[in-house]
Design a protein around this motif. Structure first.
Motif, PDB file in Angstrom:
ATOM      1  N   LEU A  10      -1.953   9.053   3.125  1.00 41.82           N
ATOM      2  CA  LEU A  10      -2.227   7.786   4.042  1.00 41.82           C
ATOM      3  C   LEU A  10      -2.277   8.104   5.597  1.00 41.82           C
ATOM      4  CD1 LEU A  10       0.344   5.173   2.263  1.00 41.82           C
ATOM      5  CD2 LEU A  10      -2.289   5.272   2.148  1.00 41.82           C
ATOM      6  N   GLY A  11      -1.952   9.469   5.824  1.00 47.39           N
ATOM      7  CA  GLY A  11      -1.967   9.789   7.196  1.00 47.39           C
ATOM      8  C   GLY A  11      -0.776   9.233   7.924  1.00 47.39           C
ATOM      9  N   LEU A  12       0.217   9.347   7.220  1.00 47.78           N
ATOM     10  CA  LEU A  12       1.634   8.653   8.042  1.00 47.78           C
ATOM     11  C   LEU A  12       2.606   9.842   7.947  1.00 47.78           C
ATOM     12  CD1 LEU A  12       1.891   5.363   6.194  1.00 47.78           C
ATOM     13  CD2 LEU A  12       1.017   5.813   8.527  1.00 47.78           C
ATOM     14  N   ALA A  13       3.500   9.740   9.079  1.00 51.45           N
ATOM     15  CA  ALA A  13       4.711  10.525   8.879  1.00 51.45           C
ATOM     16  C   ALA A  13       5.536  10.153   7.665  1.00 51.45           C
ATOM     17  CB  ALA A  13       5.575  10.353  10.123  1.00 51.45           C
ATOM     18  N   GLN A  14       6.226  11.054   6.919  1.00 56.82           N
ATOM     19  CA  GLN A  14       7.041  10.901   5.681  1.00 56.82           C
ATOM     20  C   GLN A  14       8.201   9.826   6.060  1.00 56.82           C
ATOM     21  OE1 GLN A  14       8.053  14.180   3.370  1.00 56.82           O
ATOM     22  NE2 GLN A  14       9.849  13.269   2.456  1.00 56.82           N
ATOM     23  N   PRO A  15       8.668   9.885   6.992  1.00 54.56           N
ATOM     24  CA  PRO A  15      10.026   9.037   7.579  1.00 54.56           C
ATOM     25  C   PRO A  15       9.437   7.433   7.638  1.00 54.56           C
ATOM     26  CG  PRO A  15      10.252  10.873   8.807  1.00 54.56           C
ATOM     27  CD  PRO A  15       8.939  10.911   8.279  1.00 54.56           C
ATOM     28  N   THR A  16       8.070   7.248   8.187  1.00 54.18           N
ATOM     29  CA  THR A  16       7.560   6.026   8.414  1.00 54.18           C
ATOM     30  C   THR A  16       7.055   5.407   7.058  1.00 54.18           C
ATOM     31  OG1 THR A  16       6.482   6.649  10.308  1.00 54.18           O
ATOM     32  CG2 THR A  16       5.658   4.776   9.217  1.00 54.18           C
ATOM     33  N   LEU A  17       6.619   6.294   6.313  1.00 49.04           N
ATOM     34  CA  LEU A  17       6.278   5.746   4.837  1.00 49.04           C
ATOM     35  C   LEU A  17       7.602   5.507   4.076  1.00 49.04           C
ATOM     36  CD1 LEU A  17       3.995   5.363   2.656  1.00 49.04           C
ATOM     37  CD2 LEU A  17       4.482   7.551   1.826  1.00 49.04           C
ATOM     38  N   GLY A  18       8.662   6.364   4.366  1.00 47.67           N
ATOM     39  CA  GLY A  18      10.098   5.874   3.491  1.00 47.67           C
ATOM     40  C   GLY A  18      10.604   4.683   4.043  1.00 47.67           C
ATOM     41  N   ARG A  19      10.322   4.430   5.166  1.00 46.02           N
ATOM     42  CA  ARG A  19      10.987   2.908   5.881  1.00 46.02           C
ATOM     43  C   ARG A  19      10.000   1.894   5.056  1.00 46.02           C
ATOM     44  NH1 ARG A  19      11.658   6.123  10.609  1.00 46.02           N
ATOM     45  NH2 ARG A  19       9.412   5.735  11.470  1.00 46.02           N
ATOM     46  N   ARG A  40       1.003  -1.084   0.106  1.00 49.61           N
ATOM     47  CA  ARG A  40      -0.066  -0.146  -0.157  1.00 49.61           C
ATOM     48  C   ARG A  40       0.848   1.203  -0.058  1.00 49.61           C
ATOM     49  NH1 ARG A  40      -3.816   2.185   4.836  1.00 49.61           N
ATOM     50  NH2 ARG A  40      -1.794   2.070   5.910  1.00 49.61           N
ATOM     51  N   ALA A  41       2.160   1.338   0.834  1.00 47.29           N
ATOM     52  CA  ALA A  41       2.963   2.216   0.757  1.00 47.29           C
ATOM     53  C   ALA A  41       3.544   2.584  -0.637  1.00 47.29           C
ATOM     54  CB  ALA A  41       4.073   2.336   1.826  1.00 47.29           C
ATOM     55  N   PHE A  42       3.823   1.558  -1.198  1.00 48.97           N
ATOM     56  CA  PHE A  42       4.494   1.470  -2.508  1.00 48.97           C
ATOM     57  C   PHE A  42       3.359   2.351  -3.634  1.00 48.97           C
ATOM     58  CE2 PHE A  42       4.673  -0.897  -6.583  1.00 48.97           C
ATOM     59  CZ  PHE A  42       5.876  -0.314  -7.229  1.00 48.97           C
ATOM     60  N   MET A  43       2.245   1.758  -3.678  1.00 44.41           N
ATOM     61  CA  MET A  43       1.161   2.073  -4.531  1.00 44.41           C
ATOM     62  C   MET A  43       0.998   3.777  -4.275  1.00 44.41           C
ATOM     63  SD  MET A  43       0.832  -0.114  -7.167  1.00 44.41           S
ATOM     64  CE  MET A  43      -0.640   0.907  -7.446  1.00 44.41           C
ATOM     65  N   ALA A  44       0.602   3.916  -3.065  1.00 42.89           N
ATOM     66  CA  ALA A  44       0.571   5.346  -2.690  1.00 42.89           C
ATOM     67  C   ALA A  44       1.668   6.376  -3.211  1.00 42.89           C
ATOM     68  CB  ALA A  44       0.275   5.429  -1.331  1.00 42.89           C
ATOM     69  N   THR A  45       2.831   6.070  -3.038  1.00 39.05           N
ATOM     70  CA  THR A  45       4.024   6.817  -3.566  1.00 39.05           C
ATOM     71  C   THR A  45       3.909   6.949  -5.061  1.00 39.05           C
ATOM     72  OG1 THR A  45       5.110   5.982  -1.568  1.00 39.05           O
ATOM     73  CG2 THR A  45       6.383   7.061  -3.480  1.00 39.05           C
ATOM     74  N   VAL A  46       3.616   5.740  -5.598  1.00 39.92           N
ATOM     75  CA  VAL A  46       3.648   5.879  -7.252  1.00 39.92           C
ATOM     76  C   VAL A  46       2.369   6.609  -7.575  1.00 39.92           C
ATOM     77  CG1 VAL A  46       2.966   4.324  -9.169  1.00 39.92           C
ATOM     78  CG2 VAL A  46       4.698   3.477  -7.447  1.00 39.92           C
ATOM     79  N   GLU A  47       1.257   6.606  -6.945  1.00 39.09           N
ATOM     80  CA  GLU A  47       0.055   7.294  -7.525  1.00 39.09           C
ATOM     81  C   GLU A  47       0.311   8.898  -7.211  1.00 39.09           C
ATOM     82  OE1 GLU A  47      -2.966   5.322  -5.840  1.00 39.09           O
ATOM     83  OE2 GLU A  47      -3.009   3.536  -7.247  1.00 39.09           O
ATOM     84  N   ALA A  48       0.752   9.323  -6.072  1.00 33.50           N
ATOM     85  CA  ALA A  48       1.029  10.669  -5.463  1.00 33.50           C
ATOM     86  C   ALA A  48       2.101  11.374  -6.188  1.00 33.50           C
ATOM     87  CB  ALA A  48       1.090  10.527  -4.186  1.00 33.50           C
ATOM     88  N   GLY A  49       3.170  10.469  -6.655  1.00 32.82           N
ATOM     89  CA  GLY A  49       4.241  11.106  -6.880  1.00 32.82           C
ATOM     90  C   GLY A  49       5.410  11.292  -6.213  1.00 32.82           C
TER      91      GLY A  49
END
Length: 294
Positions: A30-39, A12-21
């Motif tokens: 996703l309502g997450l902190a950017q470092p959390t998503l990056g991890r 889900r983190a991968f797809m959200a990053t692809v779609e959001a750019g």
């Protein structure tokens, strides 16, 4: 990555990053902190043993491996959405939450009696009203039921036509004190019309088709919010086309030109066909239909 160790949150983190750019935009989504998503993205890369993104500077660019995985990940997301919908549809409990979405003006002025009815009929059921002029995605579970003013064309939705409403031209008594009360379409040319950003001239076109003599010069001030524009009408700042049901529930506004032919506005009640088998959602759907005059 073995099936038993699979973590859908990483995909889900991968797809959200692809779609959001970008990581920052995906994190907000996703309502997450950017470092959390990056991890999470890095953990997916490590688990798969591939690099999904190149990172030139601050940009994110999909690698060839990333591009190959996007469609598979998207299919997994659709399957996960379908699983959630199917599970929700099997629920026969008459408690829990049902989310209904409608435009802000409908939510504020037309639906309060319905909410009172729900408290009486199903006191353990919580109805959450999402007041938003933007269309909510029912398949993605942004809402369970939607009140819309156009027939939906998305696959998998169940729609019921309710009693149409109408839009007419309204203003406040204080407006008439400033600009006079028009007796015909020609006299509307001296009036002021609240402008709505993104309307693209549709309101003017509807009025002129009905005999009003108005142009862009009559439109001011402008807003992107229906609720703000309607408050401006109530304060005497200008006229606006408004749904009859909203106007009838708003004290202090009057018809500007009663002889003008109203603008018909369709009303559709929409849900997902899987969710429509849920007892609590079916109850809310049916009571809404009754309230809106299906």
């Amino acid at each position: 990555m073995r099936g038993m160790d699979f973590d859908w949150n990483l995909v889900r983190a991968f797809m959200a990053t692809v779609e959001a750019g970008s990581l920052s935009a995906a994190a907000r989504q996703l309502g997450l902190a950017q470092p959390t998503l990056g991890r999470q993205v890095a953990a997916l890369e490590a688990a798969l043993g591939v690099t999904l993104f190149e990172r030139p500077g601050r940009a994110l660019v999909l690698t060839e491996a990333g591009r190959l995985l996007v469609e598979h990940a998207r299919s997994m997301g659709e399957a996960a959405d379908g699983l959630t919908l199917a599970a929700a549809g099997q629920s026969q409990a008459m408690d829990g939450v049902v989310r209904v979405t409608a435009i802000e003006l409908y939510a504020a002025h037309v639906l309060p009696p319905f909410l009172a009815l729900m408290e009486e009929r199903a006191p353990k059921l919580r109805v959450e009203l999402i007041a938003a002029d933007a269309v909510q995605d029912l398949v993605r579970r942004e809402a369970d039921i939607a009140i819309r003013h156009g027939r939906p064309d998305q696959d998998g939705l169940v729609a019921r036509r309710c009693a149409d409403t109408r839009a007419r031209l309204y203003a406040a008594p204080s407006y008439f004190e400033r600009f006079g009360r028009p007796r015909n379409g020609a006299e509307l040319a001296h009036g002021r019309l609240i402008g709505f950003i993104g309307d693209d001239g549709e309101m003017l076109a509807e009025l002129n088709r009905r005999g009003a003599k108005m142009g862009p010069e009559n439109c001011r001030p402008f807003t992107n919010s229906g609720s703000v524009g309607w408050e401006w009408v109530r304060r005497g700042m200008g006229m606006a086309l408004m749904l009859e049901k909203v106007a009838e529930a708003t004290p202090g506004v009057e018809l500007v030109w009663p002889e003008m032919e109203p603008v018909p506005i369709p009303v559709w009640l929409v849900t997902h066909r899987e969710i429509h088998t849920s007892a609590r959602i079916r109850l809310v759907f049916d009571l809404l239909a009754e309230h809106l005059g299906a």
